[in-house]
Design an enzyme around this catalytic site. Structure first.
Site, PDB file in Angstrom:
ATOM      1  N   ASP A 104       0.843  -1.190   0.000  1.00  0.00           N
ATOM      2  CA  ASP A 104       0.000   0.000   0.000  1.00  0.00           C
ATOM      3  C   ASP A 104       0.883   1.247   0.000  1.00  0.00           C
ATOM      4  O   ASP A 104       1.825   1.357   0.790  1.00  0.00           O
ATOM      5  CB  ASP A 104      -0.902  -0.003   1.242  1.00  0.00           C
ATOM      6  N   ILE A 105       0.584   2.190  -0.904  1.00  0.00           N
ATOM      7  CA  ILE A 105       1.352   3.438  -0.971  1.00  0.00           C
ATOM      8  C   ILE A 105       0.970   4.322   0.214  1.00  0.00           C
ATOM      9  O   ILE A 105      -0.218   4.631   0.411  1.00  0.00           O
ATOM     10  CB  ILE A 105       1.084   4.177  -2.294  1.00  0.00           C
ATOM     11  N   GLU A 149      -4.733   2.219  -4.303  1.00  0.00           N
ATOM     12  CA  GLU A 149      -3.273   2.279  -4.212  1.00  0.00           C
ATOM     13  C   GLU A 149      -2.666   0.992  -3.674  1.00  0.00           C
ATOM     14  O   GLU A 149      -1.519   0.967  -3.237  1.00  0.00           O
ATOM     15  CB  GLU A 149      -2.842   3.464  -3.337  1.00  0.00           C
TER      16      GLU A 149
END
Length: 332
Positions: A212-213, A254
């Site tokens: 996950d960004i 994301e």
């Protein structure tokens, strides 16, 4: 290699087989009665009775969801034999040869491109040979009859072949659309689930990484969604370049997923760290302004009792643990 099962972009061979078997059952029942009662041709009548009974059996099995590929092969073999015997023993003016012209369509629809081509070629040669020896012996008549039959048969065969080639291309294109994320060109959630089911019982271990960004919403808010999309594409490229595997997916938003097969827990953690560092050390640009990115990663491993949702949930829990502990880290 993945053994995904794809949806058909047209009528499936199983569904086509069901209704073809019903048609064959009805037609051969009618011809059986005609040959046994009116024409008094008991031999061909017995063959048609056998085809009709097996066609009814195939329809019954298909209706119950018990279709087997050998049903189609046996049904078409019996039907082909029936047609060739009819051409061989019935008068040519009776028109049994006309039914042979429908065979390429049935072969391609049930068996696909390769088998459809082979079976159609075999039947053309067989039928042409029978017709040649059954035709009136006057000068050139056998050649003219075979020539005309071959031209008509090849015309139908060509149409069936071209149609099947185009159908397969269209089907493959639709499959690629259904299984690919249109923004990053990575595989999508549908592909992830299909691959997991294919790998589940084929490999001793499977590790799932959810990536996950960090603070991605801030990037969208500050720079706009077009830059956010560009960041997603750059992160996808970083994943592809940092590890040697094809099993990389965009889960949504994301979040990305990577599957590893037959590696240890230590190796899975090492690969996750490689991904994390590749993103951290990369430089992403918004026009002329650099954007520094980090990712949080959660790792889960497959156990015998795990289903897709179980291993996904376990990786998700580790991901949120990484975020609670400060982000830009791996938790396993």
């Amino acid at each position: 290699m993945s053994t995904r099962r794809y949806p058909h972009s047209s009528v499936s061979p199983e569904e086509f087989h069901k209704w073809l078997s019903a048609l064959i059952c009805v037609l051969n029942s009618v011809y059986f009665l005609l040959n046994m009662i009116v024409m008094q041709k008991f031999g061909i009548g017995a063959v048609q009775f056998t085809v009709a009974v097996f066609g009814g059996y195939c329809f019954y099995k298909s209706s119950k969801g018990l279709y087997q590929p050998w049903h189609s092969h046996t049904l078409l073999a019996l039907l082909t034999l029936n047609i060739l015997i009819s051409v061989a023993i019935m008068e040519l003016v009776a028109g049994a040869t006309y039914w042979g012209l429908a065979l390429p369509f049935w072969y391609y629809s049930l068996f696909g491109l390769r088998k459809g081509f082979i079976f159609s070629a075999v039947i053309m040669l067989s039928a042409a040979t029978v017709i040649f020896y059954r035709t009136d012996t006057s000068v050139l008549m056998p050649y003219r009859t075979v020539f005309n039959f071959t031209l008509v048969y090849c015309s139908i065969w060509l149409v069936c072949h071209v149609y099947e080639v185009q159908r397969q291309k269209t089907s493959e294109y639709l499959h690629s659309l259904a299984l690919k994320d249109d923004l990053t060109d990575l595989q999508n959630r549908h592909a992830l689930k299909a691959d997991f089911q294919a790998f589940q019982y084929s490999f001793e271990s499977i590790h799932m990484l959810i990536i996950d960004i960090d603070h991605f919403k801030n990037i969208n808010d500050k720079y706009g969604h077009d830059i956010g999309d560009s960041v997603l594409i750059k992160v996808a490229d970083a994943l592809l370049q940092s590890i040697q595997t094809k099993e990389i997916y965009r889960l949504g938003g994301e979040e990305f997923v990577i599957l590893f097969k037959n590696i240890s827990d230590e190796e899975a953690f090492k690969q996750a760290e490689k991904v994390r560092k590749a993103v951290e050390l990369g430089i992403f640009f918004s026009h002329n302004e650099p954007i520094k990115l980090t990712v949080s990663i959660g790792i889960s491993s497959l156990r015998p009792e795990h289903e897709f949702t179980d291993i996904l949930r376990a990786a998700d829990q580790k991901l949120y643990q990484a975020k609670r502990e400060g982000r830009n880290r791996v938790c396993a």
